[in-house]
Design a protein around this motif. Structure first.
Motif, mmCIF file in Angstrom:
data_model
loop_
_atom_site.group_PDB
_atom_site.id
_atom_site.type_symbol
_atom_site.label_atom_id
_atom_site.label_comp_id
_atom_site.label_asym_id
_atom_site.label_seq_id
_atom_site.Cartn_x
_atom_site.Cartn_y
_atom_site.Cartn_z
ATOM 1 N N THR A 1 37.785 53.478 38.302
ATOM 2 C CA THR A 1 39.179 53.420 37.875
ATOM 3 C C THR A 1 39.702 51.995 37.846
ATOM 4 O OG1 THR A 1 39.956 53.795 40.149
ATOM 5 C CG2 THR A 1 39.705 55.741 38.737
ATOM 6 N N SER A 2 38.826 51.021 38.009
ATOM 7 C CA SER A 2 39.232 49.629 37.850
ATOM 8 C C SER A 2 38.030 48.800 37.429
ATOM 9 C CB SER A 2 39.835 49.068 39.143
ATOM 10 O OG SER A 2 38.881 49.035 40.186
ATOM 11 N N LEU A 3 38.302 47.757 36.662
ATOM 12 C CA LEU A 3 37.241 46.893 36.171
ATOM 13 C C LEU A 3 36.693 45.999 37.277
ATOM 14 C CD1 LEU A 3 38.741 45.728 32.756
ATOM 15 C CD2 LEU A 3 36.586 46.968 33.052
ATOM 16 N N GLN A 4 35.417 45.692 37.167
ATOM 17 C CA GLN A 4 34.821 44.627 37.960
ATOM 18 C C GLN A 4 34.419 43.507 37.016
ATOM 19 O OE1 GLN A 4 31.879 44.965 41.414
ATOM 20 N NE2 GLN A 4 30.513 44.383 39.748
ATOM 21 N N ARG A 5 34.871 42.305 37.337
ATOM 22 C CA ARG A 5 34.483 41.118 36.568
ATOM 23 C C ARG A 5 33.501 40.319 37.408
ATOM 24 N NH1 ARG A 5 39.351 37.600 35.620
ATOM 25 N NH2 ARG A 5 39.016 37.199 37.818
ATOM 26 N N GLU A 6 32.299 40.155 36.876
ATOM 27 C CA GLU A 6 31.263 39.424 37.597
ATOM 28 C C GLU A 6 30.924 38.151 36.837
ATOM 29 O OE1 GLU A 6 26.698 39.942 39.267
ATOM 30 O OE2 GLU A 6 27.606 41.500 38.028
ATOM 31 N N SER A 7 31.324 37.036 37.415
ATOM 32 C CA SER A 7 30.993 35.747 36.818
ATOM 33 C C SER A 7 29.878 35.105 37.624
ATOM 34 C CB SER A 7 32.221 34.831 36.793
ATOM 35 O OG SER A 7 32.730 34.658 38.103
ATOM 36 N N GLY A 8 29.147 34.226 37.001
ATOM 37 C CA GLY A 8 28.073 33.540 37.709
ATOM 38 C C GLY A 8 26.732 34.222 37.614
ATOM 39 N N CYS A 9 26.658 35.431 37.003
ATOM 40 C CA CYS A 9 25.328 35.972 36.728
ATOM 41 C C CYS A 9 24.807 35.278 35.465
ATOM 42 C CB CYS A 9 25.335 37.489 36.613
ATOM 43 S SG CYS A 9 26.405 38.203 35.355
ATOM 44 N N ARG A 10 23.544 35.498 35.144
ATOM 45 C CA ARG A 10 22.923 34.671 34.121
ATOM 46 C C ARG A 10 22.131 35.479 33.101
ATOM 47 N NH1 ARG A 10 22.804 29.363 35.337
ATOM 48 N NH2 ARG A 10 21.017 28.970 33.998
ATOM 49 N N LEU A 11 22.164 34.994 31.889
ATOM 50 C CA LEU A 11 21.182 35.419 30.893
ATOM 51 C C LEU A 11 19.869 34.762 31.270
ATOM 52 C CD1 LEU A 11 20.032 36.461 28.201
ATOM 53 C CD2 LEU A 11 21.098 34.486 27.086
ATOM 54 N N LYS A 12 18.864 35.574 31.581
ATOM 55 C CA LYS A 12 17.593 35.036 32.048
ATOM 56 C C LYS A 12 16.632 34.740 30.908
ATOM 57 C CE LYS A 12 15.834 36.781 35.763
ATOM 58 N NZ LYS A 12 15.256 37.765 36.724
ATOM 59 N N GLU A 13 16.526 35.685 29.975
ATOM 60 C CA GLU A 13 15.554 35.514 28.904
ATOM 61 C C GLU A 13 15.912 36.411 27.724
ATOM 62 O OE1 GLU A 13 10.681 35.588 28.307
ATOM 63 O OE2 GLU A 13 11.567 35.792 30.299
ATOM 64 N N THR A 14 15.582 35.938 26.533
ATOM 65 C CA THR A 14 15.697 36.741 25.317
ATOM 66 C C THR A 14 14.302 36.946 24.756
ATOM 67 O OG1 THR A 14 17.893 35.857 24.806
ATOM 68 C CG2 THR A 14 16.690 36.927 23.012
ATOM 69 N N TYR A 15 13.891 38.199 24.660
ATOM 70 C CA TYR A 15 12.562 38.533 24.153
ATOM 71 C C TYR A 15 12.551 38.586 22.643
ATOM 72 C CZ TYR A 15 11.294 40.043 28.873
ATOM 73 O OH TYR A 15 11.039 40.091 30.221
ATOM 74 N N ARG A 16 11.361 38.497 22.078
ATOM 75 C CA ARG A 16 11.207 38.737 20.659
ATOM 76 C C ARG A 16 11.682 40.167 20.363
ATOM 77 N NH1 ARG A 16 5.441 37.490 18.226
ATOM 78 N NH2 ARG A 16 5.231 37.417 20.478
ATOM 79 N N GLY A 17 12.473 40.315 19.336
ATOM 80 C CA GLY A 17 13.067 41.614 19.032
ATOM 81 C C GLY A 17 14.516 41.707 19.477
ATOM 82 N N GLY A 18 14.968 40.713 20.258
ATOM 83 C CA GLY A 18 16.377 40.656 20.620
ATOM 84 C C GLY A 18 16.753 41.291 21.939
#
Length: 270
Positions: free
Chosen positions: A162-179
């Motif tokens: 019933t409420s949003l969680q905003r998580e900052s500071g996590c990371r995009l680790k990797e983008t694989y072939r195919g997206g």
């Protein structure tokens, strides 16, 4: 290139051991929601997911949120409600759903590969009435490639539905072939369809949508999403083309024909 089969298992529980550098803020009060009202909870009639306003009458979410895998069909849209900026007793706006467009190939994707299943796990929902900018501002999808680095996840989930969680500071680790994209963000039931944002010259742009979470033996738990621009652009074209045609049925628009198997992953049924 790591083998994508390492990401096979979809976990349906929260991962409490994610790195402490991440900051998680609960947006429990109306004043804390300012700027984030475009993220909302999607009630499907069988569970809940997270969705994001990308136009005044369009919501982006995960396709598996609006598909019944057991019966292999799109859920009835008449039972669906999108609650923009839901925070306990406050909602910026509530709308019904009148049209559903799935990413092309999604209903057949499980028969093709896990990469294809994740890559096409997207749906765009048309709302019965626009949500005005005085209620909630839509977010834009970021165009172009995204480098590994900091991102922000905004989501609902079990225990915080019933409420949003905003998580900052996590990371995009990797983008694989195919997206297919992997993140070290915190997800749980109800986080399916949640937007992952990147700060693009001071503006928050959507770079991915949460599809599932990996449970590969001997590896850290990862949230998994997909690259958006090409797939979302095609879905929006289909939505516009469909709107220009005379209605031929009351059902959801299926971009392709086929069947799909698998679990509902992060749909919350609390």
């Amino acid at each position: 290139m790591r083998i994508l089969q390492l990401l096979f298992s979809a976990v349906l529980i929260c991962a409490p051991s994610l790195i402490a550098a991440q900051e998680r803020d609960r947006l429990d009060h109306r004043s804390e929601l300012l700027g984030w009202e475009g993220v909302g909870r999607l009630d499907t009639g069988t569970g809940t997911c997270t969705g994001t306003l990308i136009a005044k009458d369009l919501v982006l979410t995960a396709a598996h949120c609006v598909v019944d895998d057991r019966k292999e069909h799109v859920l009835p849209k008449g039972a669906m409600r999108f609650h923009a900026g839901l925070a306990h007793d406050f909602t910026a706006a509530t709308r019904s759903v009148t049209k559903i467009v799935l990413a092309e190939g999604y209903l057949n994707a499980a028969k093709v590969s896990l990469t294809e299943q994740i890559r096409t796990d997207l749906a765009v929902l048309r709302l019965d009435r626009p949500i005005f900018s005085t209620e909630a501002e839509p977010f834009k999808v970021r165009s172009g490639a995204v480098q590994a680095g900091p991102v922000t996840l905004v989501s609902y989930g079990r225990g915080r539905n019933t409420s949003l969680q905003r998580e900052s500071g996590c990371r995009l680790k990797e983008t694989y072939r195919g997206g297919v994209m992997t993140f070290d963000c915190d997800v749980t039931f109800g986080s399916s369809g949640a937007p992952v944002f990147v700060n693009d010259q001071g503006l928050m742009r959507i770079v991915s949508v949460i599809s599932m979470m990996s449970d590969a033996p001997g590896r850290e738990t990862e949230a998994i999403g997909m690259s958006l621009p090409n797939v979302v652009d095609a879905m929006l074209r289909e939505m516009r083309n469909d709107a220009a045609r005379a209605p031929v049925s009351a059902g959801a628009k299926r971009v392709s024909v086929g069947q799909r198997s698998g679990g509902a992953r992060f749909v919350s049924v609390d």
